[in-house]
Motif scaffolding. Structure first.
Motif, PDB file in Angstrom:
ATOM      1  N   GLY A  32       0.818  -1.206   0.000  1.00 39.13           N
ATOM      2  CA  GLY A  32       0.000   0.000   0.000  1.00 39.13           C
ATOM      3  C   GLY A  32       0.848   1.249   0.000  1.00 39.13           C
ATOM      4  O   GLY A  32       1.985   1.243  -0.492  1.00 39.13           O
TER       5      GLY A  32
ATOM      6  N   THR B  12      -3.715  -2.118  -0.120  1.00 41.66           N
ATOM      7  CA  THR B  12      -4.449  -2.629  -1.285  1.00 41.66           C
ATOM      8  C   THR B  12      -5.350  -3.794  -0.891  1.00 41.66           C
ATOM      9  O   THR B  12      -6.287  -4.130  -1.618  1.00 41.66           O
ATOM     10  CB  THR B  12      -3.469  -3.078  -2.380  1.00 41.66           C
ATOM     11  OG1 THR B  12      -2.571  -4.065  -1.826  1.00 41.66           O
ATOM     12  CG2 THR B  12      -2.654  -1.911  -2.886  1.00 41.66           C
TER      13      THR B  12
ATOM     14  N   ASP C 167      -6.944  -6.057   2.881  1.00 39.72           N
ATOM     15  CA  ASP C 167      -7.511  -5.703   4.189  1.00 39.72           C
ATOM     16  C   ASP C 167      -7.127  -6.735   5.237  1.00 39.72           C
ATOM     17  O   ASP C 167      -6.747  -7.860   4.923  1.00 39.72           O
ATOM     18  CB  ASP C 167      -9.034  -5.579   4.102  1.00 39.72           C
ATOM     19  CG  ASP C 167      -9.721  -6.909   3.827  1.00 39.72           C
ATOM     20  OD1 ASP C 167     -10.006  -7.639   4.789  1.00 39.72           O
ATOM     21  OD2 ASP C 167      -9.950  -7.230   2.645  1.00 39.72           O
TER      22      ASP C 167
ATOM     23  N   ALA D 210      -8.810  -1.538   5.776  1.00 38.28           N
ATOM     24  CA  ALA D 210      -7.742  -1.258   4.812  1.00 38.28           C
ATOM     25  C   ALA D 210      -6.944  -0.008   5.180  1.00 38.28           C
ATOM     26  O   ALA D 210      -5.995   0.343   4.486  1.00 38.28           O
ATOM     27  CB  ALA D 210      -8.319  -1.090   3.406  1.00 38.28           C
TER      28      ALA D 210
END
Length: 255
Positions: free
Chosen positions: A160, A199, A201, A206
């Protein structure tokens, strides 16, 4: 002998546009706005939709009572809340502009009255603290509820982006590139809580408040890799309904 045609010459201070230029100017005035509108739509259509996020001025000033925890960044475990921010919710806090919640950090472990404007984007919430007479203040004589310890969810590897939590929550529309990175870093240097936007969870969440491996603030050298897609490992702990990612800097790499 035929008189040669004169070239059209436009003079700005004349009261009338020469007849030969009227059609050209009329077409230009119609076509150019359409062209620029089309280009604007084309550029905006290529951008990722970050979802709805905004200051919730429409809901007015939030007045909350809860327990302040200073690390890794000030949060409030709500005891008396509102329709938007109910009891039990753990709320990240920020100051005005690009500053952290310094006024709340000094109330670590105390029951406090907090006022401010909420920001929301999906499940991500934050409160911008009010100042002056409405600044955070301890609740005198109140019985402090028994603290609930953070619960470890084990070690995870996440993909992420490191973002500043305030802009991500709705203070601004998230962007890309160098200006996005510079804006995020200014907020993070000022003490705004950093948030990892993953991206995937973990237990349906997330967004993760970022901490260092020791549970303190995020290490400063991670500012070099904000606003880009990265992969990193670390322990995830649960504080109420808020997940905290204790990011291990040694595992962070740009993808």
């Amino acid at each position: 002998m035929k008189t040669p045609e004169r070239e059209i010459f436009f003079v700005g201070f004349l009261s009338e546009i020469p007849p030969g230029l009227r059609r050209f100017l009329a077409l230009t005035c119609v076509i150019l706005p359409c062209v620029f509108a089309g280009l604007g739509f084309a550029v905006s259509a290529t951008q990722d939709d970050p979802g709805d996020g905004a200051f919730r001025f429409d809901l007015g000033r939030q007045e909350l009572t809860g327990v302040v925890t200073a690390l890794p960044y000030p949060t409030l475990t709500i005891i008396e809340g509102s329709e938007l921010l109910p009891p039990g919710h753990v709320l990240m806090l920020s100051g005005a502009g690009k500053t952290g919640a310094r006024a709340a950090a000094g109330l670590d472990g105390q029951l406090a009255r907090i006022q401010g404007i909420a920001l929301t984007r999906g499940t991500l919430t934050m409160l911008q603290l009010a100042g002056g007479a409405r600044a955070p203040a301890p609740v005198e004589g109140a019985v402090l509820p028994a603290p609930t310890p953070d619960t470890s969810l084990g070690r995870w590897r996440l993909t992420g982006e490191i973002c500043d939590g305030k802009c991500l929550a709705g203070a601004m529309r998230p962007g890309t590139g160098l200006s996005h990175k510079a804006c995020a870093n200014l907020c993070l240097i000022g003490g705004i809580p950093p948030v990892f936007a993953a991206t995937g969870d973990v237990e349906g969440e997330a967004f993760f408040l970022i901490a260092g491996p020791d549970g303190g603030p995020m290490p400063e050298h991670l500012l070099e890799i904000t606003a880009v897609l990265i992969e990193a490992e670390g322990e995830i702990v649960r504080r109420g309904d808020l997940l905290i990612f204790k990011l291990d800097p040694a595992t962070a790499r740009v993808l």
